[in-house]
Scaffold this motif. Structure first.
Motif, short mmCIF file in Angstrom:
data_model
loop_
_atom_site.label_atom_id
_atom_site.label_comp_id
_atom_site.label_asym_id
_atom_site.label_seq_id
_atom_site.Cartn_x
_atom_site.Cartn_y
_atom_site.Cartn_z
N THR A 31 0.95 -1.01 0.11
CA THR A 31 -0.19 0.03 0.11
C THR A 31 0.83 1.39 -0.08
N ARG A 32 1.64 1.15 0.86
CA ARG A 32 2.74 2.49 0.99
C ARG A 32 3.69 2.78 -0.39
N ILE A 33 4.12 1.53 -1.11
CA ILE A 33 4.74 1.52 -2.25
C ILE A 33 3.82 2.22 -3.29
N GLN A 40 6.07 10.41 -4.60
CA GLN A 40 6.75 11.71 -4.41
C GLN A 40 8.12 11.55 -4.04
N PHE A 41 8.17 10.76 -3.00
CA PHE A 41 9.66 10.16 -2.54
C PHE A 41 10.67 9.77 -3.67
N LEU A 42 10.10 8.74 -4.33
CA LEU A 42 11.13 8.32 -5.54
C LEU A 42 11.29 9.47 -6.60
N ARG A 43 10.54 10.54 -6.78
CA ARG A 43 10.69 11.42 -7.74
C ARG A 43 11.62 12.48 -7.29
N ASN A 45 13.87 12.01 -4.72
CA ASN A 45 15.15 11.54 -4.41
C ASN A 45 15.51 10.36 -5.82
N THR A 46 15.79 10.95 -6.62
CA THR A 46 15.91 10.23 -7.98
C THR A 46 17.18 9.34 -7.76
N GLY A 47 17.16 8.13 -7.98
CA GLY A 47 18.12 6.91 -7.89
C GLY A 47 17.95 6.31 -6.41
N THR A 48 17.09 6.91 -5.61
CA THR A 48 17.03 6.22 -4.30
C THR A 48 16.01 5.06 -4.29
N SER A 49 16.42 4.17 -3.44
CA SER A 49 15.43 2.83 -3.28
C SER A 49 14.34 3.27 -2.50
N ILE A 50 13.13 2.87 -2.89
CA ILE A 50 12.01 2.85 -2.17
C ILE A 50 12.12 2.26 -0.48
N TRP A 51 12.93 1.41 -0.64
CA TRP A 51 13.29 0.70 0.90
C TRP A 51 13.84 1.63 1.81
#
Length: 334
Positions: A31-33, A40-43, A45-51
């Motif tokens: 659900t969080r993914i 927005q976190f992934l956009r 922090n480009t190149g950062t893993s969702i984990w």
């Protein structure tokens, strides 16, 4: 209530509760993914893993309270409807002389699963809306989340679910996600159940040399009927369900993503359901591209394989155990 419906209801509830407790942490991560915040976190922090998101593993049992409360009525609604719809369709096929046709059997499984799913979704929709919103409480309300995430599992479930419920001013909003839930769940059941029944039949023929009869506790050897062990019944069901659940999960991944977004917005919008789903698809594609529709697919597929295998394995073994006394009277070893 007669023995057979009672066995179905108790077996489905036992399987559902066990599955909820085991699989809920994975469902929370999924659900969080799939949420806007994590996208927005992934956009950002480009190149950062969702984990690497600071809240991905916090409060993994948030929302469990609403799900466990709905397990008994939802599982009962699905399996009782499914079993009786299947029995009714089998009677129709026998009258029409089409009961030995494989295509007729697939059609029966499809129709029974569809009707059962409509009934189950009507019961589960409010719990699903609460669950999704409770799973995101920690990131939407930081002050409350620190208290929630630091408690025990029961406290997490209760506090997060209470906070989620307060978002719904009108109780009818809890059913706002029903069409989206049906749009996702109906194809899953329509794909999984016929495939599950077909695989269970083929595996039984391969392992035991014959086709399973009824709920899978007896097999024929010429004129003999030999008792099928609880392990044989459970393992056959679990393998069949794991494969069919994985296939259904991959094929319906985009609708699962859309369903999550709609459930998270259930308390905040009054737009028509059709427009809501179209807008959700457009937003996901605009912000994340077509690949965004498959976000969380890997976690969901793993969850479907493990969850379906556990669920149907427990369901068949529990039903086998509950009706074992009556089955003993029917075993013949000529």
């Amino acid at each position: 209530m007669s023995a057979e419906p009672l066995s179905i209801l108790l077996a489905s509830t036992a399987a559902s509760l066990s599955l909820d407790l085991f699989i809920h942490p994975l469902d929370t991560i999924k659900t969080r993914i799939q949420s806007r915040e994590y996208s927005q976190f992934l956009r950002t922090n480009t190149g950062t893993s969702i984990w690497r998101h600071p809240g991905i593993f916090r409060g993994l049992y948030q929302g469990i309270a609403s799900v466990t409360a709905a397990s008994f009525p939802t599982a009962g609604a699905f399996f009782i409807t499914y079993e009786y719809a299947q029995s009714g369709l089998q009677l129709i096929h026998r009258k029409l002389g089409t009961h030995e046709s494989s295509s007729a059997q697939v059609f029966s499984d499809f129709c029974a699963a569809s009707v059962a799913d409509l009934a189950a979704c009507a019961v589960f929709a409010p719990a699903d809306a609460l669950k999704h919103n409770a799973q995101m409480i920690q990131s939407q309300q930081p002050d409350a989340s620190s208290h929630v995430a630091g408690g025990e599992t029961g406290g997490v479930a209760q506090k997060a679910t209470q906070l989620a419920f307060k978002k719904f001013i009108n109780p009818r909003q809890l059913w706002n996600g029903y069409p989206a839930l049906v749009a996702h769940s109906l194809p899953v059941s329509a794909i999984q159940m016929p495939l599950y029944e077909a695989l269970r039949c083929r595996i039984s023929e391969y392992r035991f040399g014959v086709r399973e009869e009824g709920s899978g506790r007896l097999r024929d050897y010429g004129k003999k009927q030999v008792h099928l062990t609880i392990g044989e019944a459970a393992s056959t069901a679990a393998i069949s369900a794991a494969v069919s659940g994985s296939v259904a999960s991959v094929l319906t991944a985009p609708m699962d993503m859309v369903r999550t977004r709609i459930m998270l917005d259930a308390a905040d919008t009054t737009a028509p359901q059709k427009k809501r789903m179209i807008n959700a698809v457009r937003e996901i594609i605009r912000t994340d591209g077509p690949r965004g529709l498959f976000r969380g697919c890997a976690v969901n597929t793993f969850m479907a394989a493990v969850g379906s295998g556990l669920y149907f394995g427990l369901y068949e073994s529990t039903k086998w155990w509950l009706s074992s006394d009556s089955m003993e009277k029917r075993v013949m070893l000529d």
